[in-house]
Design a protein around this motif. Structure first.
Motif, PDB file in Angstrom:
ATOM      1  N   SER A 176       0.965  -1.151  -0.008  1.00  0.00           N
ATOM      2  CA  SER A 176      -0.016   0.050   0.033  1.00  0.00           C
ATOM      3  C   SER A 176       0.913   1.214  -0.097  1.00  0.00           C
ATOM      4  O   SER A 176       1.871   1.284   0.535  1.00  0.00           O
ATOM      5  N   THR A 177       0.436   2.178  -0.684  1.00  0.00           N
ATOM      6  CA  THR A 177       1.310   3.460  -1.078  1.00  0.00           C
ATOM      7  C   THR A 177       0.550   4.725  -0.669  1.00  0.00           C
ATOM      8  O   THR A 177      -0.699   4.783  -0.981  1.00  0.00           O
ATOM      9  N   LEU A 178       1.136   5.689  -0.017  1.00  0.00           N
ATOM     10  CA  LEU A 178       0.583   6.892   0.186  1.00  0.00           C
ATOM     11  C   LEU A 178       1.324   7.746  -0.724  1.00  0.00           C
ATOM     12  O   LEU A 178       2.410   7.725  -1.058  1.00  0.00           O
ATOM     13  N   ALA A 191      -4.090   7.423  -0.429  1.00  0.00           N
ATOM     14  CA  ALA A 191      -3.515   6.009  -0.371  1.00  0.00           C
ATOM     15  C   ALA A 191      -4.125   5.011  -1.391  1.00  0.00           C
ATOM     16  O   ALA A 191      -5.237   4.792  -1.716  1.00  0.00           O
ATOM     17  N   PHE A 192      -3.294   4.112  -2.048  1.00  0.00           N
ATOM     18  CA  PHE A 192      -3.561   2.942  -2.796  1.00  0.00           C
ATOM     19  C   PHE A 192      -3.338   1.822  -1.701  1.00  0.00           C
ATOM     20  O   PHE A 192      -2.433   1.612  -1.234  1.00  0.00           O
ATOM     21  N   VAL A 193      -4.673   1.193  -1.637  1.00  0.00           N
ATOM     22  CA  VAL A 193      -4.856  -0.156  -0.644  1.00  0.00           C
ATOM     23  C   VAL A 193      -5.117  -1.138  -1.466  1.00  0.00           C
ATOM     24  O   VAL A 193      -6.209  -1.178  -2.135  1.00  0.00           O
ATOM     25  N   PHE A 194      -4.448  -2.170  -1.384  1.00  0.00           N
ATOM     26  CA  PHE A 194      -4.501  -3.444  -1.926  1.00  0.00           C
ATOM     27  C   PHE A 194      -5.830  -4.114  -1.412  1.00  0.00           C
ATOM     28  O   PHE A 194      -5.843  -3.967   0.177  1.00  0.00           O
ATOM     29  N   GLY A 195      -6.770  -4.698  -2.011  1.00  0.00           N
ATOM     30  CA  GLY A 195      -8.005  -5.369  -1.427  1.00  0.00           C
ATOM     31  C   GLY A 195      -7.499  -6.464  -0.516  1.00  0.00           C
ATOM     32  O   GLY A 195      -6.660  -7.015  -0.710  1.00  0.00           O
ATOM     33  N   LEU A 196      -8.347  -6.704   0.404  1.00  0.00           N
ATOM     34  CA  LEU A 196      -8.229  -7.769   1.451  1.00  0.00           C
ATOM     35  C   LEU A 196      -9.157  -8.883   0.890  1.00  0.00           C
ATOM     36  O   LEU A 196     -10.215  -8.799   0.216  1.00  0.00           O
ATOM     37  N   ARG A 206     -13.525  -6.525   5.146  1.00  0.00           N
ATOM     38  CA  ARG A 206     -13.030  -5.410   4.596  1.00  0.00           C
ATOM     39  C   ARG A 206     -13.134  -5.115   3.034  1.00  0.00           C
ATOM     40  O   ARG A 206     -13.081  -6.132   2.366  1.00  0.00           O
ATOM     41  N   PRO A 207     -12.902  -3.985   2.403  1.00  0.00           N
ATOM     42  CA  PRO A 207     -12.992  -3.987   0.928  1.00  0.00           C
ATOM     43  C   PRO A 207     -12.031  -4.899   0.186  1.00  0.00           C
ATOM     44  O   PRO A 207     -10.932  -5.272   0.745  1.00  0.00           O
ATOM     45  N   THR A 223      -8.036  -0.085  -4.210  1.00  0.00           N
ATOM     46  CA  THR A 223      -8.601   1.231  -4.338  1.00  0.00           C
ATOM     47  C   THR A 223      -7.779   2.226  -3.945  1.00  0.00           C
ATOM     48  O   THR A 223      -6.828   2.120  -3.229  1.00  0.00           O
ATOM     49  N   PHE A 224      -8.123   3.705  -4.315  1.00  0.00           N
ATOM     50  CA  PHE A 224      -7.359   4.808  -3.963  1.00  0.00           C
ATOM     51  C   PHE A 224      -8.389   5.408  -2.818  1.00  0.00           C
ATOM     52  O   PHE A 224      -9.744   5.461  -3.083  1.00  0.00           O
TER      53      PHE A 224
END
Length: 83
Positions: free
Chosen positions: A29-31, A45-50, A56-57, A61-62
């Motif tokens: 995940s990146t900020l 933040a780009f967050v990888f799906g769980l 959780r999502p 997504t950003f």
């Protein structure tokens, strides 16, 4: 180098040059600091799906983390146990 990391993020996430990556966690995940005219300095933040079982999502997504860098810094805290 940091320049390589910026170029790598631009290629991976297809971000414009005004969107600067500044932190990454161990899971990828990146900020980003969004300096585009529309972004106006927000932190995204780009967050990888769980996995679905986490509740959780599950989609990558950003997400907006803070409307600006100062607000982001105000959300940070120092763990009392580290003193």
């Amino acid at each position: 180098t940091f320049v390589y990391e910026i170029l790598e993020c631009r290629q991976t996430f297809k971000t414009p040059k005004e969107v600067l990556p500044f932190a990454i966690d161990g899971g990828g995940s990146t900020l980003f600091l969004d300096l585009t005219e529309k972004g106006n300095g927000r932190i995204v933040a780009f967050v990888f799906g769980l996995p679905a079982w986490t509740g959780r999502p599950s989609e990558n997504t950003f997400l907006e983390i803070a409307p600006n860098f100062v607000s982001y810094l105000e959300k940070l805290f120092q763990c009392e146990d580290l003193d």
